[in-house]
Design a protein around this motif. Structure first.
Motif, mmCIF file in Angstrom:
data_model
loop_
_atom_site.group_PDB
_atom_site.id
_atom_site.type_symbol
_atom_site.label_atom_id
_atom_site.label_comp_id
_atom_site.label_asym_id
_atom_site.label_seq_id
_atom_site.Cartn_x
_atom_site.Cartn_y
_atom_site.Cartn_z
ATOM 1 N N LYS A 140 0.830 -1.207 0.000
ATOM 2 C CA LYS A 140 0.000 0.000 0.000
ATOM 3 C C LYS A 140 0.867 1.261 0.000
ATOM 4 O O LYS A 140 1.932 1.298 0.597
ATOM 5 C CB LYS A 140 -0.908 0.009 1.227
ATOM 6 C CG LYS A 140 -1.952 -1.074 1.210
ATOM 7 C CD LYS A 140 -2.890 -0.884 2.403
ATOM 8 C CE LYS A 140 -3.848 -2.021 2.535
ATOM 9 N NZ LYS A 140 -3.281 -3.196 3.179
ATOM 10 N N ALA A 141 0.345 2.310 -0.643
ATOM 11 C CA ALA A 141 1.096 3.560 -0.808
ATOM 12 C C ALA A 141 1.487 4.193 0.523
ATOM 13 O O ALA A 141 2.510 4.865 0.596
ATOM 14 C CB ALA A 141 0.284 4.540 -1.644
ATOM 15 N N LYS A 142 0.713 3.995 1.603
ATOM 16 C CA LYS A 142 1.048 4.684 2.853
ATOM 17 C C LYS A 142 2.411 4.247 3.399
ATOM 18 O O LYS A 142 3.049 4.981 4.129
ATOM 19 C CB LYS A 142 -0.044 4.468 3.904
ATOM 20 C CG LYS A 142 -0.100 3.089 4.509
ATOM 21 C CD LYS A 142 -1.123 3.049 5.628
ATOM 22 C CE LYS A 142 -1.051 1.728 6.362
ATOM 23 N NZ LYS A 142 -1.867 1.702 7.543
ATOM 24 N N TYR A 143 2.881 3.054 3.024
ATOM 25 C CA TYR A 143 4.184 2.574 3.485
ATOM 26 C C TYR A 143 5.328 3.106 2.627
ATOM 27 O O TYR A 143 6.490 2.871 2.919
ATOM 28 C CB TYR A 143 4.248 1.047 3.460
ATOM 29 C CG TYR A 143 3.258 0.381 4.381
ATOM 30 C CD1 TYR A 143 3.159 0.752 5.718
ATOM 31 C CD2 TYR A 143 2.427 -0.628 3.921
ATOM 32 C CE1 TYR A 143 2.252 0.140 6.557
ATOM 33 C CE2 TYR A 143 1.517 -1.249 4.762
ATOM 34 C CZ TYR A 143 1.432 -0.858 6.079
ATOM 35 O OH TYR A 143 0.538 -1.465 6.917
ATOM 36 N N LEU A 144 4.985 3.796 1.546
ATOM 37 C CA LEU A 144 5.993 4.200 0.575
ATOM 38 C C LEU A 144 6.189 5.705 0.560
ATOM 39 O O LEU A 144 5.232 6.465 0.644
ATOM 40 C CB LEU A 144 5.577 3.737 -0.824
ATOM 41 C CG LEU A 144 5.218 2.259 -0.937
ATOM 42 C CD1 LEU A 144 4.747 1.942 -2.337
ATOM 43 C CD2 LEU A 144 6.377 1.384 -0.542
ATOM 44 N N ARG A 145 7.435 6.113 0.454
ATOM 45 C CA ARG A 145 7.744 7.533 0.316
ATOM 46 C C ARG A 145 7.642 7.944 -1.145
ATOM 47 O O ARG A 145 7.303 9.073 -1.468
ATOM 48 C CB ARG A 145 9.156 7.763 0.838
ATOM 49 C CG ARG A 145 9.610 9.179 0.691
ATOM 50 C CD ARG A 145 10.957 9.398 1.298
ATOM 51 N NE ARG A 145 11.541 10.547 0.626
ATOM 52 C CZ ARG A 145 12.798 10.841 0.649
ATOM 53 N NH1 ARG A 145 13.624 10.080 1.305
ATOM 54 N NH2 ARG A 145 13.248 11.894 0.028
ATOM 55 N N GLY A 146 7.951 7.001 -2.011
ATOM 56 C CA GLY A 146 7.900 7.281 -3.441
ATOM 57 C C GLY A 146 8.626 6.209 -4.210
ATOM 58 O O GLY A 146 9.089 5.220 -3.647
ATOM 59 N N VAL A 147 8.711 6.425 -5.522
ATOM 60 C CA VAL A 147 9.432 5.502 -6.390
ATOM 61 C C VAL A 147 10.506 6.310 -7.101
ATOM 62 O O VAL A 147 10.207 7.318 -7.755
ATOM 63 C CB VAL A 147 8.475 4.835 -7.415
ATOM 64 C CG1 VAL A 147 9.253 3.930 -8.359
ATOM 65 C CG2 VAL A 147 7.389 4.055 -6.691
ATOM 66 N N ALA A 148 11.752 5.879 -6.941
ATOM 67 C CA ALA A 148 12.881 6.595 -7.548
ATOM 68 C C ALA A 148 13.226 5.959 -8.885
ATOM 69 O O ALA A 148 13.327 4.735 -8.988
ATOM 70 C CB ALA A 148 14.087 6.547 -6.618
ATOM 71 N N LYS A 149 13.414 6.814 -9.901
ATOM 72 C CA LYS A 149 13.843 6.334 -11.213
ATOM 73 C C LYS A 149 15.362 6.410 -11.253
ATOM 74 O O LYS A 149 15.945 7.468 -11.037
ATOM 75 C CB LYS A 149 13.253 7.202 -12.317
ATOM 76 C CG LYS A 149 11.777 7.054 -12.474
ATOM 77 C CD LYS A 149 11.337 7.809 -13.738
ATOM 78 C CE LYS A 149 10.026 8.462 -13.525
ATOM 79 N NZ LYS A 149 9.962 9.857 -13.300
ATOM 80 N N ILE A 150 15.978 5.272 -11.531
ATOM 81 C CA ILE A 150 17.438 5.219 -11.609
ATOM 82 C C ILE A 150 17.801 4.760 -13.015
ATOM 83 O O ILE A 150 17.445 3.646 -13.416
ATOM 84 C CB ILE A 150 18.012 4.248 -10.562
ATOM 85 C CG1 ILE A 150 17.559 4.694 -9.177
ATOM 86 C CG2 ILE A 150 19.522 4.180 -10.649
ATOM 87 C CD1 ILE A 150 17.657 3.645 -8.137
ATOM 88 N N GLY A 151 18.475 5.605 -13.744
ATOM 89 C CA GLY A 151 18.816 5.256 -15.124
ATOM 90 C C GLY A 151 17.551 5.131 -15.961
ATOM 91 O O GLY A 151 16.529 5.753 -15.681
ATOM 92 N N ASP A 152 17.619 4.304 -16.994
ATOM 93 C CA ASP A 152 16.495 4.177 -17.917
ATOM 94 C C ASP A 152 15.465 3.145 -17.476
ATOM 95 O O ASP A 152 14.292 3.270 -17.791
ATOM 96 C CB ASP A 152 16.999 3.807 -19.316
ATOM 97 C CG ASP A 152 17.763 4.956 -19.946
ATOM 98 O OD1 ASP A 152 17.504 6.108 -19.558
ATOM 99 O OD2 ASP A 152 18.619 4.692 -20.804
ATOM 100 N N SER A 153 15.905 2.107 -16.750
ATOM 101 C CA SER A 153 14.971 1.004 -16.533
ATOM 102 C C SER A 153 14.820 0.573 -15.080
ATOM 103 O O SER A 153 13.974 -0.252 -14.778
ATOM 104 C CB SER A 153 15.427 -0.201 -17.356
ATOM 105 O OG SER A 153 16.730 -0.569 -16.951
#
Length: 153
Positions: free
Chosen positions: A115-128
């Motif tokens: 669930k999103a409440k446990y997450l700060r966000g999603v980091a994009k690293i490089g292209d994939s």
């Protein structure tokens, strides 16, 4: 450009997660864990780490992911949140990387079943590569922190 943040990368159920380095005390190999009665199933028990008794949480159980067997690469990541030190059991601790905060997007409602409440966000690293950033204060929500603190007798 915002200042980069250092992140410990760890594996859990075929996904990569990140916790800011400043919240991590140490990363330990698996060690004997003493069960504590009347605790949620994801709280595996306590460990004695150099004379300090710390609660240990199985992150797979915390996020309702399928349990897995302990392996040679399983680790306990000791984190500090709001004056509370806790161990997280993870499948592996892989790397330390720098992430530009501008590349961290808000989390979708659910990522990898979490669930999103446990997450700060999603980091994009490089292209994939995507790195799921944990929100530690939610992973250890207040009622559970109180419950953990009461066990430290």
């Amino acid at each position: 450009m915002a200042e980069e943040i250092k992140v410990i990368v760890f594996g859990l159920a075929h996904e990569e997660y990140g916790i800011e380095v400043e919240k991590v005390r140490t990363i330990e190999r698996m060690m004997p864990i003493t069960r504590v009665p009347k605790t949620p199933s994801f709280i595996k028990g306590v460990i004695n780490l150099r004379g300090v008794v710390l609660p240990v949480i199985d992150l797979r159980g915390r996020f309702s992911l399928a349990e897995s067997e302990e392996t040679e690469s399983s680790r306990i990541i000791i984190v500090a949140v709001n004056d509370l030190e806790v161990g997280f059991i993870v499948d592996s601790a892989n790397d330390v990387i720098d992430i530009d905060p501008d590349f961290i997007d808000s989390p979708p409602e659910v990522v990898g079943g979490i669930k999103a409440k446990y997450l700060r966000g999603v980091a994009k690293i490089g292209d994939s590569r995507l790195l799921i950033m944990l929100n530690l204060s939610e992973v250890l929500n207040k009622s559970e922190i109180i419950q953990l603190e009461q066990q430290e007798v």
